[in-house]
Motif scaffolding. Structure first.
Motif, short mmCIF file in Angstrom:
data_model
loop_
_atom_site.label_atom_id
_atom_site.label_comp_id
_atom_site.label_asym_id
_atom_site.label_seq_id
_atom_site.Cartn_x
_atom_site.Cartn_y
_atom_site.Cartn_z
N ILE A 41 0.72 -1.21 -0.12
CA ILE A 41 -0.06 0.11 -0.16
C ILE A 41 0.92 1.06 -0.07
O ILE A 41 0.35 2.38 -0.03
CB ILE A 41 -1.00 -0.01 1.11
N THR A 42 2.30 1.25 0.07
CA THR A 42 2.81 2.35 0.13
C THR A 42 3.25 2.75 -1.27
O THR A 42 4.16 3.52 -1.61
CB THR A 42 4.03 2.36 0.92
N ALA A 43 3.16 1.92 -2.29
CA ALA A 43 3.48 2.02 -3.80
C ALA A 43 2.52 2.98 -4.37
O ALA A 43 1.16 3.36 -4.17
CB ALA A 43 3.16 0.82 -4.55
N THR B 387 -7.99 0.73 1.80
CA THR B 387 -7.29 1.73 1.12
C THR B 387 -8.37 2.79 0.28
O THR B 387 -8.25 3.88 0.08
CB THR B 387 -6.17 1.45 0.10
N TRP B 415 -1.80 10.99 -0.65
CA TRP B 415 -1.57 9.75 -0.23
C TRP B 415 -2.91 9.19 0.05
O TRP B 415 -3.08 7.97 0.49
CB TRP B 415 -0.45 9.26 0.62
N MET B 418 -4.30 5.45 -0.44
CA MET B 418 -2.94 4.45 -0.38
C MET B 418 -2.61 4.50 0.75
O MET B 418 -3.50 3.66 1.82
CB MET B 418 -1.86 5.00 -1.19
N ALA B 419 -1.58 4.97 1.38
CA ALA B 419 -1.15 4.62 2.73
C ALA B 419 -1.63 5.67 3.85
O ALA B 419 -1.54 5.55 5.10
CB ALA B 419 0.54 4.79 2.93
#
Lengths: 316, 498
Positions: A41-43, B387, B415, B418-419
């Motif tokens: 998920i850090t991509a 996410t 972000w 995502m994160a």
């Protein structure tokens, strides 16, 4: 007989196509795409999209499926793994021998223990031996494989230091996994053989054989056992086929690189080419095993042999 | 009599032989890994175990302690300078370095490697900020940045330098499976699902390693690993906290703890009521008994910390506020927020491996009158729902390692999806992270991070619980240096006690 075998081999083609389509569909329906599973998920989304495009995973389902089947039929190519980027066939070649050896050893050990004790139990029904066999069988059939494996490890590797605790480097490494698997399956075979024998000895032809004065030994080995073994062989055949797919628990506990761990990891990572390649490979083997079991019947059961000799039709 | 003395002499000789055999230096090392590697590609890797093997085979331009506290150490680059405007990083390379295949390392290889990272779908974050690489001569290379980017050096310190000539002479598959680096160990072989074997690079410019042969064995089950450590079949392994009791009682085994920047947390979906209210988020933070959770879920092997920034990480300060366990304060805050307990807070989303976290948190929240239900999902579905913001509360672990700037992934608007699981969006926070990214002065950066984490704690953006430690167990005869943040190891620093 030859015609029958040929027909069965031809049947395998639609079966394999069906398996391929089914597995491919199920994999497509499961959530997640290989790109985001590999990159996490850090991509960045553009990196994930680029990786999926590189795998061809961005194309529609049917296009991917027919490309895959086409590559197998026309190029004998099982594809490249998404996660390792190496040919799938390499992984299968590296792991299958371990799984195969383990399956063969476990089948032999469990058949020897299970069938012989099963027969003994049945012909000495209600004896002390019978009671012990039934209780011990129940215990081993109920013990979870991973627990048994760990206990064997603690005893034979850690306390006694006789056997290695992990790997598949030598035949010595196969002893504990084989015991783990075969104790559980021998318990099942024992119960099945015993039940089947008990049922057979009550049949009329056994009474006839006894009445005509055939000795006890001959009645049991020649008349009863042959008939009683039919369901046992069916079970052994299918369970051997299944264990070619890998005894996942034994492989995990004893760190033995085999098909089971390959498949479970590939499913988790959505590595479609590996899952497909391994499944198809196993489906072929499983079909062959089932075919061999069917042919074996003919040698054991005279009734079935007679059917084959009449071109597949019954005598009646 | 003569015969007897011959026997005695033979016995003595035999004894001496066996003694000398025992005293002969042990030079092999077996390391257990809990999963097989997928690749040994210098830039396209994704797992910790792949990093740990690549670290032995490939060398980097410089070494930096991940906590950012120490100055960089020279490796392939013996010196470097940064231009006044922070846009040009010039590296001067050693001229005595050879790859394992015997070819010398030149500036062209560095350029090739950094560009490979730029084009990598996997690890391009390591070269964030890098625009172009210029080769000045065989031993000088200049990295041009498009704008000043302070974490650049730490990113570069994680980049493996590979051989350009090798990549051109072999297939892409072989390049990924048979690494040719210039690190202290060279690659020997790999058996899929089974092991990876390395041997010492006697020509390593930093000196030949003491451990001559290293085998990484795949052992998926943690209890099997613990048994193999005790039988001596494995000499070094990362272990699960559940096996600590068994291993600690064995005098042949040493246990070491490595701090990590990874964090365990409860994420609250800020786009949903009542989590948009800062009072509710603070109340949840006070309601969680972190010490208890660390005992129950980590056997005590995690550092309690309500701050997303690990204590040994650059930018952390004890002045930044910490949430302690205070259910009464939580109740007060809830009352202030106008929430009447018992109150149905919604669902806690988890994947199977985080279920025990959620169970403990659920009990703590119930104690202050906040009722929750736990929803368990298959991992890939779980990540998808997390996410995309399809959740109320979510308990999990995350790793945003590298420079402290990586924590921007958890807080900045870019972000979300995502994160940034909380879906937190705040202009001031975005601006602070943008500023921290371009300031090169260490003190100034520290001041900005202080503002960032003070703000994150005041607003209770996440309910961070602890930083789990990586646990290693190894033979008591093995000398291993102390582990720094993230717990990466370099086997050429290991040795057997003689």
């Amino acid at each position: 007989m030859k015609k029958y075998v040929l027909k069965r081999i031809l049947y395998m083609i639609p079966v394999l196509l069906g398996v391929a389509f089914l597995v491919f569909t199920i994999l497509s329906l499961t959530p997640g795409d290989p790109g985001s599973i590999i990159l996490g998920i850090t991509a960045k989304p553009e990196d994930i999209a680029a990786l999926n495009a590189q795998f061809g995973y961005d194309k529609p389902f049917l296009v991917r499926f027919f490309t895959y089947i086409g590559n197998i039929i026309f190029h004998f190519d099982l594809g490249i793994s998404y996660s390792s980027r190496q040919p799938v066939i390499n992984d299968i070649i590296a792991r299958f021998p371990n799984t195969f050896l383990l399956a063969v050893f476990s089948m032999i050990v469990s058949a020897v223990i299970g069938v012989s004790l099963g027969i003994l139990s049945a012909i000495r029904q209600y004896s002390v031996l019978d009671h012990i066999c039934v209780v011990v069988a129940l215990v081993f059939a109920s013990i979870p494989g991973f627990w048994l494996g760990l206990m064997l490890l603690l005893l034979f590797s850690l306390k006694l230091g006789w056997l290695p605790s992990f790997g598949a480097a030598s035949l010595k490494h196969f002893i504990l996994p084989t015991i783990t698997i075969s104790l559980t399956s021998a318990a099942g075979l024992l119960r099945l053989t015993r039940a089947s024998m008990l049922e057979t000895v009550r049949q009329e032809y056994i009474r006839t054989a006894k009445a005509k004065g055939a000795p006890e030994r001959r009645v049991i080995w020649k008349h009863a056992l042959r008939n009683a073994l039919i369901p046992v062989i069916t079970t052994m055949g299918t369970s051997f086929g299944a264990s070619l797919g890998g005894a996942i628990i034994a492989e995990t506990v004893f760190a033995m690189p085999g098909m089971g761990t390959l498949l479970t990891n590939a499913i988790r990572q959505k590595d479609v080419p590996v899952v497909m390649g391994a499944t198809l490979f196993l489906a072929v083997l499983f079909s062959v095993v089932v075919l061999v079991v069917d042919i074996l019947y003919a040698f054991i059961d005279p009734r079935i042999k007679a059917k084959y000799q009449n071109g597949g039709r019954s005598r009646e | 009599m003569k015969k007897l003395s011959v026997i005695a002499a033979a016995a003595c000789l035999g004894l001496m032989l066996s003694v000398s055999a025992a005293a002969a230096e042990k030079t092999d090392l077996v390391i257990a890994m809990d999963a097989d590697i997928e690749t040994l590609h210098p830039s396209d890797y994704s797992t910790t175990i792949e990093i740990n093997i690549l670290n032995q085979v490939y060398d980097k331009l410089i070494y930096m302690n991940p906590d950012g506290a120490e100055d960089p150490e020279p490796r392939i680059a013996e010196s470097w300078e940064i231009s006044e405007d922070g846009l040009d990083y010039t590296f001067h390379l050693r001229d005595d370095i050879k790859f394992h295949d015997g070819t010398p390392l030149t500036a062209e290889d560095v350029k090739f490697s950094l560009e490979m990272y730029q084009n990598s779908d996997y690890q391009s974050a390591n070269v964030d900020g890098l625009d172009t690489v210029e080769v000045v001569d065989d031993s000088t290379v200049v990295c041009h940045l498009s704008s000043p980017y302070s974490p650049f050096l730490l990113g570069i310190s994680a980049c493996n330098i590979a051989s350009k000539a090798y990549s051109e002479s072999v297939s892409a598959e072989e390049f990924a499976s048979t690494p040719n680096g210039c690190g202290p160990y060279r690659y020997v072989s790999r058996a899929s699902g089974s092991n990876v074997v390395l041997e010492a690079n006697e020509d390593y410019y930093g000196g030949a390693p003491e451990i001559k042969k290293v085998t990484f064995e795949v052992i998926p089950d943690t209890t099997t690993t613990a048994i193999a450590l005790q039988t001596g079949e494995v000499n070094f392994a990362e272990i699960a906290s559940s096996n600590l009791v068994m291993l600690e009682s064995n005098p042949q085994i040493t246990i070491a703890e490595a701090p990590t920047s990874g964090f365990t947390y409860l994420s609250m979906n800020l786009e949903k009521e009542p989590f948009s209210d800062v009072l509710v988020r603070q109340a949840i933070n006070y309601a969680i008994n972190r010490e208890n959770l660390v005992m129950v879920c980590y056997d005590g092997k995690a550092e309690v910390n309500s701050n997303i920034c690990a204590k040994s990480r650059f930018g952390y300060s004890d002045d930044q506020m910490q949430y302690g366990y205070d259910p009464e304060k939580a109740a007060e805050l809830l009352a202030e927020a106008g929430i009447e307990t018992p109150y149905d807070l919604g669902k806690i989303l988890v994947a199977e491996k985080y279920e025990n976290l959620a169970t403990v948190i659920q009990a703590d929240l119930a104690a202050v009158g906040l009722n929750t239900t736990i929803v368990k999902e298959e991992f890939n579905t779980f990540i998808g729902d997390l996410t995309s913001g399809n959740y109320d509360l979510c308990a999990l672990e995350m790793t945003l390692e590298g420079d402290t700037q990586q924590l921007a992934l958890a807080f900045t608007t870019d972000w979300i999806g995502m994160a940034n699981n909380a879906r937190y969006s705040d202009e001031e926070m975005d601006a602070l992270f943008a500023e921290a990214g371009v300031v090169n002065d260490s003190e100034e950066r520290e001041a900005i991070y202080d503002k960032i984490f003070t703000k994150a704690q005041d607003e209770a953006v996440y309910a961070v619980i602890c930083n789990p430690q990586t646990l290693y167990a190894y033979s008591a005869d093995l000398t291993v240096p102390e582990f720094v943040l993230e717990g990466y190891y370099y086997i050429n620093q290991f040795s057997w006690n003689s």
